[in-house]
Design a protein around this motif. Structure first.
Motif, PDB file in Angstrom:
ATOM      1  N   SER A  15     -29.016  78.838 104.235  1.00  0.00           N
ATOM      2  CA  SER A  15     -29.809  78.319 103.119  1.00  0.00           C
ATOM      3  C   SER A  15     -29.175  78.504 101.742  1.00  0.00           C
ATOM      4  O   SER A  15     -29.814  78.199 100.738  1.00  0.00           O
ATOM      5  CB  SER A  15     -31.181  78.984 103.123  1.00  0.00           C
ATOM      6  OG  SER A  15     -31.061  80.368 102.820  1.00  0.00           O
ATOM      7  N   LEU A  16     -27.954  79.011 101.685  1.00  0.00           N
ATOM      8  CA  LEU A  16     -27.253  79.234 100.411  1.00  0.00           C
ATOM      9  C   LEU A  16     -28.031  80.169  99.502  1.00  0.00           C
ATOM     10  O   LEU A  16     -28.017  80.042  98.273  1.00  0.00           O
ATOM     11  CB  LEU A  16     -26.989  77.901  99.702  1.00  0.00           C
ATOM     12  CG  LEU A  16     -26.284  76.810 100.525  1.00  0.00           C
ATOM     13  CD1 LEU A  16     -26.058  75.558  99.673  1.00  0.00           C
ATOM     14  CD2 LEU A  16     -24.967  77.328 101.096  1.00  0.00           C
ATOM     15  N   ARG A  18     -31.227  80.464  99.178  1.00  0.00           N
ATOM     16  CA  ARG A  18     -32.517  79.944  98.715  1.00  0.00           C
ATOM     17  C   ARG A  18     -33.636  80.331  99.673  1.00  0.00           C
ATOM     18  O   ARG A  18     -33.418  80.535 100.865  1.00  0.00           O
ATOM     19  CB  ARG A  18     -32.438  78.421  98.578  1.00  0.00           C
ATOM     20  CG  ARG A  18     -31.430  77.978  97.532  1.00  0.00           C
ATOM     21  CD  ARG A  18     -31.155  76.488  97.593  1.00  0.00           C
ATOM     22  NE  ARG A  18     -30.527  76.113  98.855  1.00  0.00           N
ATOM     23  CZ  ARG A  18     -29.993  74.916  99.084  1.00  0.00           C
ATOM     24  NH1 ARG A  18     -30.035  73.975  98.151  1.00  0.00           N
ATOM     25  NH2 ARG A  18     -29.437  74.650 100.246  1.00  0.00           N
ATOM     26  N   ILE A  23     -36.876  75.352 100.403  1.00  0.00           N
ATOM     27  CA  ILE A  23     -36.146  74.321 101.140  1.00  0.00           C
ATOM     28  C   ILE A  23     -37.120  73.411 101.868  1.00  0.00           C
ATOM     29  O   ILE A  23     -36.972  72.179 101.875  1.00  0.00           O
ATOM     30  CB  ILE A  23     -35.150  74.961 102.122  1.00  0.00           C
ATOM     31  CG1 ILE A  23     -33.998  75.605 101.336  1.00  0.00           C
ATOM     32  CG2 ILE A  23     -34.612  73.926 103.118  1.00  0.00           C
ATOM     33  CD1 ILE A  23     -33.024  76.378 102.168  1.00  0.00           C
ATOM     34  N   SER A 187     -28.299  72.299 109.326  1.00  0.00           N
ATOM     35  CA  SER A 187     -27.422  72.422 108.167  1.00  0.00           C
ATOM     36  C   SER A 187     -27.388  71.169 107.308  1.00  0.00           C
ATOM     37  O   SER A 187     -27.157  71.259 106.093  1.00  0.00           O
ATOM     38  CB  SER A 187     -26.002  72.785 108.617  1.00  0.00           C
ATOM     39  OG  SER A 187     -25.471  71.796 109.483  1.00  0.00           O
ATOM     40  N   SER A 191     -28.340  73.379 104.290  1.00  0.00           N
ATOM     41  CA  SER A 191     -27.148  73.745 103.528  1.00  0.00           C
ATOM     42  C   SER A 191     -26.782  72.731 102.460  1.00  0.00           C
ATOM     43  O   SER A 191     -25.767  72.887 101.770  1.00  0.00           O
ATOM     44  CB  SER A 191     -25.957  73.921 104.478  1.00  0.00           C
ATOM     45  OG  SER A 191     -26.188  74.977 105.386  1.00  0.00           O
ATOM     46  N   ALA A 192     -27.571  71.695 102.322  1.00  0.00           N
ATOM     47  CA  ALA A 192     -27.274  70.668 101.316  1.00  0.00           C
ATOM     48  C   ALA A 192     -27.516  71.202  99.907  1.00  0.00           C
ATOM     49  O   ALA A 192     -28.417  72.015  99.691  1.00  0.00           O
ATOM     50  CB  ALA A 192     -28.147  69.440 101.562  1.00  0.00           C
ATOM     51  N   VAL A 193     -26.725  70.733  98.960  1.00  0.00           N
ATOM     52  CA  VAL A 193     -26.929  71.125  97.562  1.00  0.00           C
ATOM     53  C   VAL A 193     -28.337  70.753  97.123  1.00  0.00           C
ATOM     54  O   VAL A 193     -29.018  71.525  96.456  1.00  0.00           O
ATOM     55  CB  VAL A 193     -25.872  70.454  96.664  1.00  0.00           C
ATOM     56  CG1 VAL A 193     -26.170  70.720  95.192  1.00  0.00           C
ATOM     57  CG2 VAL A 193     -24.475  70.958  97.031  1.00  0.00           C
ATOM     58  N   CYS A 194     -28.774  69.564  97.538  1.00  0.00           N
ATOM     59  CA  CYS A 194     -30.138  69.112  97.236  1.00  0.00           C
ATOM     60  C   CYS A 194     -30.807  68.699  98.552  1.00  0.00           C
ATOM     61  O   CYS A 194     -30.531  67.607  99.065  1.00  0.00           O
ATOM     62  CB  CYS A 194     -30.129  67.949  96.259  1.00  0.00           C
ATOM     63  SG  CYS A 194     -31.806  67.313  95.921  1.00  0.00           S
ATOM     64  N   THR A 197     -32.458  65.158  98.487  1.00  0.00           N
ATOM     65  CA  THR A 197     -31.531  64.035  98.570  1.00  0.00           C
ATOM     66  C   THR A 197     -30.998  63.880  99.988  1.00  0.00           C
ATOM     67  O   THR A 197     -30.869  62.758 100.504  1.00  0.00           O
ATOM     68  CB  THR A 197     -30.361  64.231  97.591  1.00  0.00           C
ATOM     69  OG1 THR A 197     -30.883  64.332  96.266  1.00  0.00           O
ATOM     70  CG2 THR A 197     -29.379  63.081  97.665  1.00  0.00           C
ATOM     71  N   ALA A 198     -30.685  65.011 100.640  1.00  0.00           N
ATOM     72  CA  ALA A 198     -30.183  64.966 102.013  1.00  0.00           C
ATOM     73  C   ALA A 198     -31.228  64.393 102.963  1.00  0.00           C
ATOM     74  O   ALA A 198     -30.917  63.578 103.837  1.00  0.00           O
ATOM     75  CB  ALA A 198     -29.780  66.368 102.457  1.00  0.00           C
TER      76      ALA A 198
END
Length: 218
Positions: A15-16, A18, A23, A187, A191-194, A197-198
């Motif tokens: 989750s980077l 977060r 998320i 992922s 794991s997406a930056v946004c 958006t993903a």
């Protein structure tokens, strides 16, 4: 009706840094329609607390999004989740169904046509075909089934099917063309930056398949 078209499986380690609840909220804004909360290392108490937090995020939504608990029927029961998802080495389907009757969705991970037939006969509500492609998010999976594996399971059972394992916006459409009713991702969203958006990118792929199906081209 259970909408499994875009199914998010959470993973704290991907989750980077977060929070899982953040998320989940972001992914739902992007079009995720089912949440599976997966916690392999959390204590039972921590798992329950997180499940309640995620449930609170989902509860106010007009579009009802089910919360599925991975592996742990006790946690699912404790928080009043909508369902539980069980692997081949978890509680047997028959025992789980005896405990919850028809009050809870039960999904089963299957790695072969034999697994799928057994789960269908045992009263599963949907099947997770795992893994479709090679994936680094789980180390204990069988060899990838590929699209031919998805087609074979689709031909064998009528239950809703969700493909999981190595699925992203580049291959989600082909998994659904092979017969899956939805795709489960880890992922690609977690794991997406946004995550929003993903999820939107995946939703576009799914919608394109739905359009094909409407016009009889699937």
């Amino acid at each position: 009706m259970l909408d499994l078209s875009l199914y998010l499986v959470t993973d704290r380690e991907l989750s980077l840094g977060r929070a899982t609840v953040d998320i989940v909220a972001a992914a739902v804004r992007g079009g995720v329609r089912c949440i599976q909360l997966r916690e392999k290392r959390a204590s039972t108490r921590a798992f329950i607390e997180e499940a309640r937090a995620v449930k609170a995020v989902l509860a106010p939504l007009e579009s009802r999004i089910p919360l599925i608990i991975n592996d742990r029927l006790d946690v699912a029961l404790a928080v009043g989740a909508d369902g539980v998802h069980l692997g081949q080495n978890d509680m047997p389907l028959g025992d789980a169904r005896q405990l919850v009757g028809g009050t809870m969705i039960i999904g089963i991970s299957v790695e072969s046509v034999t697994d799928a037939l057994a789960a269908a006969a045992g009263g599963a509500d949907y099947l997770g075909i795992s893994p479709v492609y090679a994936t680094p998010t789980k180390a204990d999976t069988a060899a990838p089934l590929g699209l031919e594996g998805v087609r074979a399971i689709r031909a064998a059972v009528s239950l809703p099917l969700v493909g999981i394992g190595g699925i992203n916006q580049n291959n989600a459409a082909e998994v659904m063309r092979a017969g899956a009713d939805g795709v489960a991702v880890v992922s690609a969203i977690v794991s997406a930056v946004c995550p929003t958006t993903a999820a939107l990118a995946l939703r576009r792929q799914i919608n394109s398949i739905n359009t094909e199906t409407t016009h009889g081209n699937r």
